[in-house]
Design an enzyme around this catalytic site. Structure first.
Site: not given
Length: 420
Positions: A22-23, A94, A118, A123, A163, A165-166, A307, A329, A399
């Site tokens: 998914k990510n 998100r 979530c 975030r 920082k 951040s994905v 996660d 995180i 989800r």
């Protein structure tokens, strides 16, 4: 709202095949907005977040053709694409913010809703916005929308993220692909899903190179049509590895490269799990007695992913002794603790650290999901609890996990979806 009825305890045995990530799928799908020619994305997981992203692309004008099993999407963009990403679609996820970069890069404007998702912490999107601003995007936030535009093409820049951040790393890489000149991104996130995104873009003609946490992108005028298969979901794989370890189970996990979860597998070995790795599968056998781990710390890749924190907490509840987990995180990611306590867990929270007294004999209870990963942790706990547990609000699970109850049934968990 659907709920799960789980009759424990269960012992896990059998084989499970890991779905697409998914990510990784979400940024890749967002990046298809850059293309003039059709793109085919394979191995998509059948989860709610992917449906949301595909609906968002359709709302922007993309034509989406799905295969019968919905795991392959052919995406074509017309010349007159729309630039409005509405709140009604963006509010649930998100990842929707990832359309901002490609819309401004390709069409030089966008009106994108601030995202939802979530409830695991702030975030903020400020890292996304400040990076895109350095590439030439002007914006204002009005009535919950980011109203953005650029004066023609974005221009390459040197950007250092304050920082890791994905999302901001992904958005900036996608936007920089069509920017004029060279972009250098420093202090990037380097998760495998980001490398999958850059692999996809490079195969389509982008010019992206990595050295450690620095990503260099030389802008191109356009990208070519390709077929691309998304990587396996390492969080789903890690979840099933924890499930086998938790229940003294024996599980063969297929359809993934074990290297993407090597940190997690090394941690599970310390608990006593026996693990064998092949080219695209893992065999894992849970121990008779789970050994505690004194201080598990979540960290950006290649560390332990946030996660998997909730799932590992369930495992430590059953370990033979005391352990602790530090969440580095997100500031609001212990919401599952109260629910695990309802099952009998002995957990104390101090700031961002959870102290766990092991040897918990979980007793079934009615539970409430708070976020995606917390939901699956409750499923794992209920599967080894004595009696029948009910888990409410499982839409969180839908989800991010594809048909999880079918996969769990196939490996010995007594689970039933109750429709409402």
């Amino acid at each position: 709202m659907d709920k799960f009825l789980i009759d424990g305890p269960s012992k896990i045995k059998g084989k499970v095949s890991i779905s697409g990530s998914k990510n990784a799928s979400l940024p890749i799908l967002a990046a298809t907005l850059l293309f003039d020619l059709p793109v085919t994305i394979k191995n998509l997981p059948r989860v709610k977040d992917i449906s949301t992203m595909l609906n968002l692309l359709k709302s922007l004008g993309s034509k989406v053709e799905l295969s019968k099993d919905k795991k392959i999407a052919k995406i074509s963009n017309p010349k007159n694409m729309k630039t409005f990403a509405s709140y009604s679609l963006v509010k649930t996820m998100r990842g929707s913010i990832l359309v901002l970069g490609p819309l401004v890069a390709k069409l030089h404007k966008s009106k994108t809703s601030l995202p939802g998702g979530c409830l695991i912490g702030a975030r903020p999107v400020n890292y996304h916005l400040s990076a895109l601003e350095k590439l030439g995007m002007n914006y204002e936030i009005k009535d919950g929308y980011i109203i953005a535009k650029s004066n023609g093409k974005l221009k390459g820049a040197v950007i250092k993220f304050p920082k890791i951040s994905v999302g901001a790393t992904e958005n900036s890489i996608i936007a920089a692909c069509l920017a004029k000149g060279k972009t250098v991104l420093k202090n990037c996130a380097i998760e495998p899903e980001i490398k999958d995104l850059t692999n996809f873009l490079n195969l389509a003609g982008a010019k992206i190179e990595w050295i450690g946490r620095t990503c260099t992108i030389n802008g191109v005028n356009s990208l070519k049509s390709i077929n691309y298969s998304v990587m396996a979901d390492r969080i789903e794989a890690g979840t099933f590895c924890v499930a086998a370890t938790l229940s003294k189970g024996s599980l063969e996990i297929n359809n993934l490269d074990p290297k993407i979860i090597s940190t997690e597998l090394n941690l599970l070995k310390k608990t006593g799990a026996k693990i064998n790795k092949n080219k695209n599968k893992i065999s894992i056998k849970g121990p008779e007695k789970i050994k505690p781990i004194k201080n598990i710390k979540t960290k950006e890749f290649p560390g332990i992913p946030t996660d998997l924190q909730a799932q590992l907490m369930v495992l430590m509840c059953r370990a033979n002794g005391k352990s602790s987990i530090t969440e580095n995180i997100f500031e609001n990611r212990f919401m599952h603790v109260a629910e695990l306590q309802r099952l009998g867990a002995n957990i104390t929270i101090k700031n961002n650290k959870a102290f766990i007294d092991g040897n918990t004999k979980f007793i079934a209870a009615e539970l409430m999901s708070s976020d995606l990963r917390a939901s699956v942790a409750l499923v794992l706990a209920a599967s080894v609890a004595n009696g029948k547990s009910i888990i409410n609000r499982i839409y969180h699970l839908d989800r991010g996990y594809e048909k999880i109850e079918n996969k769990l049934k196939n490996i010995g968990i007594k689970i039933k979806r109750l429709k409402k």
